[in-house]
Motif scaffolding. Structure first.
Motif, mmCIF file in Angstrom:
data_model
loop_
_atom_site.group_PDB
_atom_site.id
_atom_site.type_symbol
_atom_site.label_atom_id
_atom_site.label_comp_id
_atom_site.label_asym_id
_atom_site.label_seq_id
_atom_site.Cartn_x
_atom_site.Cartn_y
_atom_site.Cartn_z
ATOM 1 N N VAL A 65 30.639 113.787 21.105
ATOM 2 C CA VAL A 65 31.682 114.696 20.160
ATOM 3 C C VAL A 65 32.346 112.866 19.873
ATOM 4 N N VAL A 66 32.632 112.171 20.534
ATOM 5 C CA VAL A 66 32.921 111.018 20.040
ATOM 6 C C VAL A 66 32.438 110.017 18.571
ATOM 7 N N VAL A 67 30.336 109.824 19.198
ATOM 8 C CA VAL A 67 30.006 109.613 17.986
ATOM 9 C C VAL A 67 30.073 110.459 16.674
ATOM 10 N N LEU A 68 29.667 111.935 16.891
ATOM 11 C CA LEU A 68 29.754 112.118 15.037
ATOM 12 C C LEU A 68 30.198 111.697 14.321
ATOM 13 N N PRO A 69 31.420 112.058 14.388
ATOM 14 C CA PRO A 69 32.475 112.172 13.236
ATOM 15 C C PRO A 69 32.693 111.069 12.870
ATOM 16 N N LEU A 70 31.876 109.361 13.771
ATOM 17 C CA LEU A 70 31.739 108.010 12.823
ATOM 18 C C LEU A 70 30.889 107.853 12.069
ATOM 19 N N THR A 71 29.648 108.838 12.235
ATOM 20 C CA THR A 71 28.403 108.445 11.713
ATOM 21 C C THR A 71 28.352 108.373 10.333
ATOM 22 N N GLY A 72 28.953 109.239 9.617
ATOM 23 C CA GLY A 72 29.381 108.934 7.937
ATOM 24 C C GLY A 72 30.073 107.226 7.818
ATOM 25 N N TRP A 73 30.561 106.665 8.556
ATOM 26 C CA TRP A 73 30.655 105.290 8.392
ATOM 27 C C TRP A 73 29.939 104.297 9.112
ATOM 28 N N LEU A 74 29.443 104.730 10.043
ATOM 29 C CA LEU A 74 28.626 104.004 10.639
ATOM 30 C C LEU A 74 27.543 103.744 9.217
ATOM 31 N N GLU A 75 26.744 104.728 9.324
ATOM 32 C CA GLU A 75 26.072 104.831 7.764
ATOM 33 C C GLU A 75 26.219 103.994 6.480
ATOM 34 N N ALA A 76 27.641 104.300 6.179
ATOM 35 C CA ALA A 76 27.833 103.305 4.807
ATOM 36 C C ALA A 76 28.213 101.790 5.461
ATOM 37 N N TYR A 77 28.502 101.717 6.636
ATOM 38 C CA TYR A 77 28.156 100.058 6.869
ATOM 39 C C TYR A 77 26.894 99.156 6.886
ATOM 40 N N PHE A 78 26.034 99.959 8.504
ATOM 41 C CA PHE A 78 25.068 99.579 8.378
ATOM 42 C C PHE A 78 23.246 100.084 7.752
ATOM 43 N N GLY A 79 23.760 100.767 7.073
ATOM 44 C CA GLY A 79 22.590 101.418 5.777
ATOM 45 C C GLY A 79 22.031 102.676 7.118
ATOM 46 N N ARG A 80 21.689 103.959 6.056
ATOM 47 C CA ARG A 80 21.004 105.186 6.553
ATOM 48 C C ARG A 80 20.042 104.405 7.804
ATOM 49 N N ARG A 81 18.872 103.697 6.800
ATOM 50 C CA ARG A 81 18.076 103.953 7.771
ATOM 51 C C ARG A 81 17.969 103.087 8.739
ATOM 52 N N ASN A 82 19.006 101.939 9.055
ATOM 53 C CA ASN A 82 19.267 101.083 9.870
ATOM 54 C C ASN A 82 19.987 101.947 11.224
ATOM 55 N N LEU A 83 20.620 102.978 10.722
ATOM 56 C CA LEU A 83 21.313 103.810 11.596
ATOM 57 C C LEU A 83 20.198 104.868 12.679
ATOM 58 N N LEU A 84 19.531 104.825 11.357
ATOM 59 C CA LEU A 84 18.546 106.431 11.862
ATOM 60 C C LEU A 84 17.790 105.498 12.735
ATOM 61 N N ILE A 85 17.003 104.143 12.445
ATOM 62 C CA ILE A 85 16.257 103.612 13.092
ATOM 63 C C ILE A 85 16.788 102.822 14.471
ATOM 64 N N PHE A 86 17.913 102.266 14.897
ATOM 65 C CA PHE A 86 19.068 102.144 16.027
ATOM 66 C C PHE A 86 18.595 102.962 17.108
ATOM 67 N N ALA A 87 19.847 104.391 16.223
ATOM 68 C CA ALA A 87 19.759 105.921 16.808
ATOM 69 C C ALA A 87 18.528 106.070 18.110
ATOM 70 N N VAL A 88 17.419 106.382 17.015
ATOM 71 C CA VAL A 88 16.219 107.069 17.752
ATOM 72 C C VAL A 88 15.457 106.086 19.134
ATOM 73 N N ILE A 89 15.895 104.570 18.840
ATOM 74 C CA ILE A 89 15.081 103.443 19.756
ATOM 75 C C ILE A 89 16.666 103.605 20.678
ATOM 76 N N LEU A 90 18.017 103.888 20.473
ATOM 77 C CA LEU A 90 18.529 103.881 21.875
ATOM 78 C C LEU A 90 18.699 105.304 22.697
ATOM 79 N N PHE A 91 18.237 106.398 21.372
ATOM 80 C CA PHE A 91 18.301 107.182 22.222
ATOM 81 C C PHE A 91 17.113 107.706 23.472
ATOM 82 N N THR A 92 15.663 106.569 22.233
ATOM 83 C CA THR A 92 14.582 106.908 23.457
ATOM 84 C C THR A 92 14.706 105.938 24.309
#
Length: 159
Positions: free
Chosen positions: A73-100
């Motif tokens: 709940v804390v991170v989800l609203p920040l997703t748009g900003w994180l995506e704009a700052y780091f890039g969609r691809r980089n954020l998705l890769i980082f999120a999957v690696i951290l999650f795994t």
């Protein structure tokens, strides 16, 4: 009326992707979204085992689910900003690696405190996966295929 030919029209993003690359991206994104959706509910089944293995009460074990949801709940609203700052691809890769990685750490946690901490990390990694995954799918296909892509993603998550 004169036309400005100095700037050619932008090429649509989806034209950069070959059909095979699109299939690979869809499969990878859907796998990540399925793992996220599964992980959101699977802890409820394991509560009795966690209580026995960790020697914890129901109130204590409930923090395993609560910590994950709070981090989400804390991170989800920040997703748009994180995506704009780091890039969609980089954020998705980082999120999957951290999650795994945090999922693996949850599996080897030998105390309730460690398990709650790793679930927080898992929630942080999992929060951007769904939104970023869906926007990635929207980027790689033309607008006329939006409905089909969303249906395929929905079917993958439901399965």
């Amino acid at each position: 009326m004169a036309t400005n030919t100095a700037h050619p029209p932008p090429v649509a993003e989806y034209l950069r992707y070959s059909p095979l690359l699109r299939i690979v991206i869809v499969a990878g994104v859907m796998l990540a979204m399925v793992l996220f959706a599964l992980d959101s509910t699977i802890v409820n089944v394991a509560i009795p085992s966690m209580m026995g293995n960790l020697g914890a009460t129901m109130d204590q074990v409930s923090w395993v689910s609560t910590a994950y949801m709070l981090a989400n709940v804390v991170v989800l609203p920040l997703t748009g900003w994180l995506e704009a700052y780091f890039g969609r691809r980089n954020l998705l890769i980082f999120a999957v690696i951290l999650f795994t990685a945090s999922s693996l750490l949850c599996g080897v946690a030998n105390s309730l405190e460690l398990l709650v901490f790793f679930r927080v990390l898992q929630g942080i990694g999992g929060a951007p996966i769904m939104a970023t995954g869906l926007s990635t799918l929207m980027e790689i296909y033309p607008p006329r295929k939006t409905g089909t892509v969303m249906a395929v993603a929905g079917i993958g998550i439901m399965v």
